[in-house]
Write a protein that holds these residues in place. Structure first.
Motif, PDB file in Angstrom:
ATOM      1  N   GLY A  65       0.808  -1.213   0.000  1.00 19.04           N
ATOM      2  CA  GLY A  65       0.000   0.000   0.000  1.00 19.04           C
ATOM      3  C   GLY A  65       0.844   1.267   0.000  1.00 19.04           C
ATOM      4  N   GLU A  66       0.154   2.392  -0.127  1.00 20.04           N
ATOM      5  CA  GLU A  66       0.846   3.682  -0.150  1.00 20.04           C
ATOM      6  C   GLU A  66       0.142   4.664   0.781  1.00 20.04           C
ATOM      7  N   LEU A  67       0.881   5.662   1.181  1.00 22.29           N
ATOM      8  CA  LEU A  67       0.286   6.738   1.976  1.00 22.29           C
ATOM      9  C   LEU A  67       0.730   8.062   1.387  1.00 22.29           C
ATOM     10  N   PRO A  68      -0.112   9.087   1.489  1.00 23.55           N
ATOM     11  CA  PRO A  68       0.296  10.382   0.928  1.00 23.55           C
ATOM     12  C   PRO A  68       1.464  10.979   1.721  1.00 23.55           C
ATOM     13  N   MET A  69       2.285  11.744   1.035  1.00 23.53           N
ATOM     14  CA  MET A  69       3.347  12.482   1.728  1.00 23.53           C
ATOM     15  C   MET A  69       2.790  13.847   2.090  1.00 23.53           C
ATOM     16  N   ILE A  70       3.185  14.323   3.259  1.00 21.76           N
ATOM     17  CA  ILE A  70       2.585  15.553   3.780  1.00 21.76           C
ATOM     18  C   ILE A  70       3.675  16.581   4.092  1.00 21.76           C
ATOM     19  N   GLY A  71       3.442  17.815   3.677  1.00 15.86           N
ATOM     20  CA  GLY A  71       4.415  18.885   3.890  1.00 15.86           C
ATOM     21  C   GLY A  71       4.426  19.380   5.330  1.00 15.86           C
ATOM     22  N   THR A 116       3.430  21.979   6.759  1.00 14.71           N
ATOM     23  CA  THR A 116       2.262  22.657   7.321  1.00 14.71           C
ATOM     24  C   THR A 116       1.001  21.786   7.300  1.00 14.71           C
ATOM     25  N   GLY A 117       1.173  20.507   6.955  1.00 14.62           N
ATOM     26  CA  GLY A 117       0.022  19.606   6.988  1.00 14.62           C
ATOM     27  C   GLY A 117      -0.666  19.442   5.642  1.00 14.62           C
ATOM     28  N   LYS A 118      -0.122  20.104   4.611  1.00  9.22           N
ATOM     29  CA  LYS A 118      -0.738  19.980   3.275  1.00  9.22           C
ATOM     30  C   LYS A 118      -0.224  18.715   2.583  1.00  9.22           C
ATOM     31  N   ILE A 119      -1.143  17.935   2.032  1.00  3.76           N
ATOM     32  CA  ILE A 119      -0.753  16.761   1.241  1.00  3.76           C
ATOM     33  C   ILE A 119      -0.073  17.271  -0.036  1.00  3.76           C
ATOM     34  N   LEU A 120       1.016  16.610  -0.439  1.00  2.85           N
ATOM     35  CA  LEU A 120       1.773  17.110  -1.591  1.00  2.85           C
ATOM     36  C   LEU A 120       1.246  16.566  -2.912  1.00  2.85           C
ATOM     37  N   SER A 125      -1.817  16.474 -11.611  1.00  4.40           N
ATOM     38  CA  SER A 125      -2.928  15.520 -11.633  1.00  4.40           C
ATOM     39  C   SER A 125      -2.682  14.309 -10.731  1.00  4.40           C
ATOM     40  N   MET A 126      -1.680  14.412  -9.867  1.00 10.11           N
ATOM     41  CA  MET A 126      -1.342  13.228  -9.082  1.00 10.11           C
ATOM     42  C   MET A 126      -0.875  13.580  -7.674  1.00 10.11           C
ATOM     43  N   VAL A 127      -1.478  12.929  -6.694  1.00 15.43           N
ATOM     44  CA  VAL A 127      -1.066  13.114  -5.298  1.00 15.43           C
ATOM     45  C   VAL A 127       0.276  12.406  -5.106  1.00 15.43           C
ATOM     46  N   ARG A 128       1.176  13.023  -4.320  1.00 14.88           N
ATOM     47  CA  ARG A 128       2.453  12.336  -4.068  1.00 14.88           C
ATOM     48  C   ARG A 128       2.256  11.294  -2.982  1.00 14.88           C
ATOM     49  N   GLU A 129       2.469  10.028  -3.356  1.00 15.01           N
ATOM     50  CA  GLU A 129       2.284   8.952  -2.376  1.00 15.01           C
ATOM     51  C   GLU A 129       3.529   8.087  -2.353  1.00 15.01           C
ATOM     52  N   ALA A 130       3.756   7.469  -1.206  1.00 16.50           N
ATOM     53  CA  ALA A 130       4.948   6.625  -1.080  1.00 16.50           C
ATOM     54  C   ALA A 130       4.590   5.336  -0.353  1.00 16.50           C
ATOM     55  N   ALA A 131       5.369   4.298  -0.603  1.00  9.44           N
ATOM     56  CA  ALA A 131       5.134   2.976   0.004  1.00  9.44           C
ATOM     57  C   ALA A 131       5.007   3.113   1.522  1.00  9.44           C
ATOM     58  N   ASP A 132       4.115   2.290   2.083  1.00 11.49           N
ATOM     59  CA  ASP A 132       3.776   2.464   3.508  1.00 11.49           C
ATOM     60  C   ASP A 132       4.661   1.662   4.469  1.00 11.49           C
ATOM     61  N   GLY A 133       5.887   1.334   4.047  1.00 12.71           N
ATOM     62  CA  GLY A 133       6.847   0.687   4.932  1.00 12.71           C
ATOM     63  C   GLY A 133       6.736  -0.828   4.905  1.00 12.71           C
ATOM     64  N   HIS A 134       7.801  -1.521   5.403  1.00 16.73           N
ATOM     65  CA  HIS A 134       7.740  -2.987   5.319  1.00 16.73           C
ATOM     66  C   HIS A 134       6.647  -3.577   6.208  1.00 16.73           C
ATOM     67  N   GLY A 135       6.191  -2.803   7.184  1.00 17.29           N
ATOM     68  CA  GLY A 135       5.074  -3.284   8.010  1.00 17.29           C
ATOM     69  C   GLY A 135       3.764  -3.325   7.236  1.00 17.29           C
ATOM     70  N   GLY A 136       3.757  -2.710   6.046  1.00 21.41           N
ATOM     71  CA  GLY A 136       2.555  -2.734   5.206  1.00 21.41           C
ATOM     72  C   GLY A 136       2.308  -4.120   4.628  1.00 21.41           C
TER      73      GLY A 136
END
Ligand code: UTP
Length: 411
Positions: A183-189, A191-195, A200-211
C-alpha cells in the motif's frame, strides 16, 4: 452535487483544496484519474498521521529482556530433532517465502528496484537472482518447490516483473512466483498539506515494510497460501545477500516451541550499534529501536557478560499462517520520517527542496510482533546470516556485503 463539487467540499473541510487547484488545466483523462484518487483518499487518516508525526514512545512501557536460544549451544540431538521437523515441513510443501522488495533503496541510489542491483560474487548476479538461488538449492534438497511471493510497490512493480521476465525467472518455475503490491500513503508537507507530485497526481509513497500484512490480505496472498497448504512463511528483505531463507532448524524449532512467530537474531556488535534489539514490552515481544534505548539500558549485561538487550532484529522472520491472518486484520502504528520531496507549489511550479521538507509515513514489520503472545528468538552467527547492502559505500555497502558473501561461500 457533481463529483467535482463533492470532492471540493470534502477537501475544503480538511484544508486540502490545493489538491484540486489545477483541475482546469488537465486533460480529460488526467482529470478523471485525479478525481478517482481524491474520491477515496483517506483525509481523516492523513490528518491523524500529520498530527501524530512527532509522537514518540511515552516511556511508560515496561521493557524487559527477551529470552533467546543460541544455535551454537544446541546439542547434536537437539539439532537433529529440529532439523528433522523442519525438513518434514519443507518436503511436504508447507513452507513459503516472501521477499519484501517494495522499498525505495534511497541510500543505495540505484536507479531501479533494489533487487535488480548487480553484485560481483564470483559471477555477476542481481540481488533477486541471489535470493532465488537459495530457493533452487532447497528444491534440489527437498524435492518441493517453495512458493515465492514478492512484495513490490506501485513505483517499482512493473520494472520488477519485467526483470523477472527478461531473466526467465532465474530458472525458477513461474507458477511458483507471485508479485503483489504494497500500500501507499500520501506524503505531507511541513504545514500539513498533502503534496502533489504532478498537477494531476497526489504524491504517495510505500507504507513501509510493516505494510506487508495488510497487503498480503488485501491481495489474497494469505488465501493463496492456504489453498496450497502452506503453514510456515519466511519473510525477509531483498538486500541481505547472506539471508538464509530456508533453514530447517529454524522452522523445526518454531514448530516444536508451539509459537506463531520466530526471528533469527545476531548479537549487537557493540552497545552503540544502530540496530533495533528485541525486548519484551509490557509482556509482549517487541523491538526497541536504537533511537529509543537509553545508553544505560544499551550497556546492561547479564552474569555472563552478555548484553541484556543485544539480540538484533535483522529482518529474518518466520510466521505461522494463523499469525499472518491475525496480523493482517490489525492496524500497525505509522512512524514519520522527515524527507526531501519535490512537489507542485501553489503557483504551479515544481519545488525542489534542499533540506527535508515533508513527512513520509511507514509501518515497521516488528510492530507486528506484539500481536503474538510469544516468539522464538534464534541467535545465529553474523558472518553466516548478515551481509546487508544499504549504502553506496562504507558500512553496509556492496563492498562490505560482497566480502562477507565471498568469505561465507568461499568464492
Ligand atoms: P529499508 O528499510 O532498508 O529500506 O528496507 P530500503 O528501501 O531498502 O532503503 P532506503 O531506506 O530507502 O535507503 C529493508 C527491506 O524492506 C523492504 C526493502 O525493499 C528491503 O528489502 N521495504 C522497505 C519494503 O518492501 N517496503 C517498504 O516500504 C520499505
Amino acid at each position: 452535487m457533481s463529483k467535482l463539487e463533492e470532492i471540493k467540499t470534502k477537501l475544503a473541510a480538511y484544508g486540502q483544496d490545493h489538491l484540486i487547484a489545477f483541475v482546469g488545466e488537465l486533460s480529460d483523462s488526467e482529470r478523471e484519474s485525479l478525481l478517482t484518487r481524491l474520491e477515496t483518499l483517506d483525509l481523516e487518516l492523513a490528518k491523524k498521521l500529520y498530527e501524530g508525526r512527532n509522537d514518540i514512545s511515552t516511556g511508560d512501557d515496561k521493557i524487559e529482556p527477551m529470552a533467546y536460544v543460541d544455535r551454537l549451544k544446541l546439542s547434536d540431538e537437539e539439532n537433529a530433532k529440529y532439523i528433522a521437523i523442519g525438513e518434514e515441513i519443507l518436503k511436504a510443501g508447507k513452507f513459503a517465502s516472501v521477499t519484501m522488495a517494495g522499498g525505495q533503496g534511497t541510500r543505495l541510489g540505484h536507479s531501479g528496484p533494489k533487487g535488480t542491483y548487480m553484485v560481483e560474487v564470483g559471477e555477476t548476479k542481481s540481488l533477486f537472482e541471489i535470493t532465488c538461488e537459495t530457493l533452487k538449492r532447497a528444491y534440489v534438497k527437498y524435492n518441493a518447490y517453495i512458493p515465492w511471493y514478492i512484495m513490490t510497490s506501485r513505483e517499482n512493480n512493473d520494472d520488477t516483473v519485467k526483470f523477472f521476465e527478461t531473466n526467465n525467472y532465474f530458472g525458477y518455475p513461474k507458477e511458483y512466483v507471485a508479485f503483489f503490491k504494497q500500500g501507499e500513503l500520501p506524503m505531507i508537507g511541513e504545514t500539513g498539506k498533502i503534496l502533489l507530485e504532478t498537477k494531476s497526481m497526489v504524491r504517495e509513497a510505500a507504507d513501509g515494510h510493516g505494510g506487508i500484512f495488510e497487503a498480503m490480505n488485501k491481495n489474497d496472498i494469505v488465501k493463496d497460501m492456504k489453498s496450497r497448504g502452506i503453514e510456515w512463511i519466511f519473510i525477509g528483505g531483498i538486500d541481505n545477500i547472506l539471508l538464509n531463507i530456508v533453514d530447517p532448524l529454524f522452522i523445526g524449532m518454531a514448530k516444536d516451541a508451539g509459537v506463531k512467530a520466530a526471528s533469527k537474531t545476531i548479537v549487537k556488535a557493540n552497545p552503540a550499534e544502530k540496530v533495533g534489539v528485541f525486548c519484551k514490552r509490557n509482556g509482549r515481544p517487541s523491538v526497541i529501536e536504537y533511537s529509543e534505548i537509553s545508553e544505560e539500558m544499551a550497556n546492561l549485561r547479564d552474569e555472563n557478560g552478555e548484553l541484556l538487550y543485544g539480540e538484533s532484529h535483522i529482518l529474518c522472520n518466520l510466521f505461522n499462517i494463523d499469525a499472518l491472518e491475525l496480523i493482517g486484520h490489525e492496524k500497525l502504528p505509522y512512524h514519520a520520517a522527515h524527507k526531501k520531496s519535490n512537489y507542485i507549489a501553489e503557483d504551479g511550479s515544481e519545488f525542489v527542496p534542499e533540506a527535508p521538507n515533508a513527512y513520509k509515513f511507514e509501518a515497521f514489520i516488528f510492530d507486528a510482533f506484539s500481536k503474538v503472545e510469544d516468539m522464538l528468538l534464534l541467535r545465529s552467527l553474523r558472518e553466516h546470516e548478515f551481509a546487508p547492502i544499504k549504502n553506496k559505500e562504507g558500512v553496509d555497502s556492496p563492498e562490505t556485503a560482497v566480502a562477507l558473501y565471498k568469505a561465507h561461500w568461499n568464492v
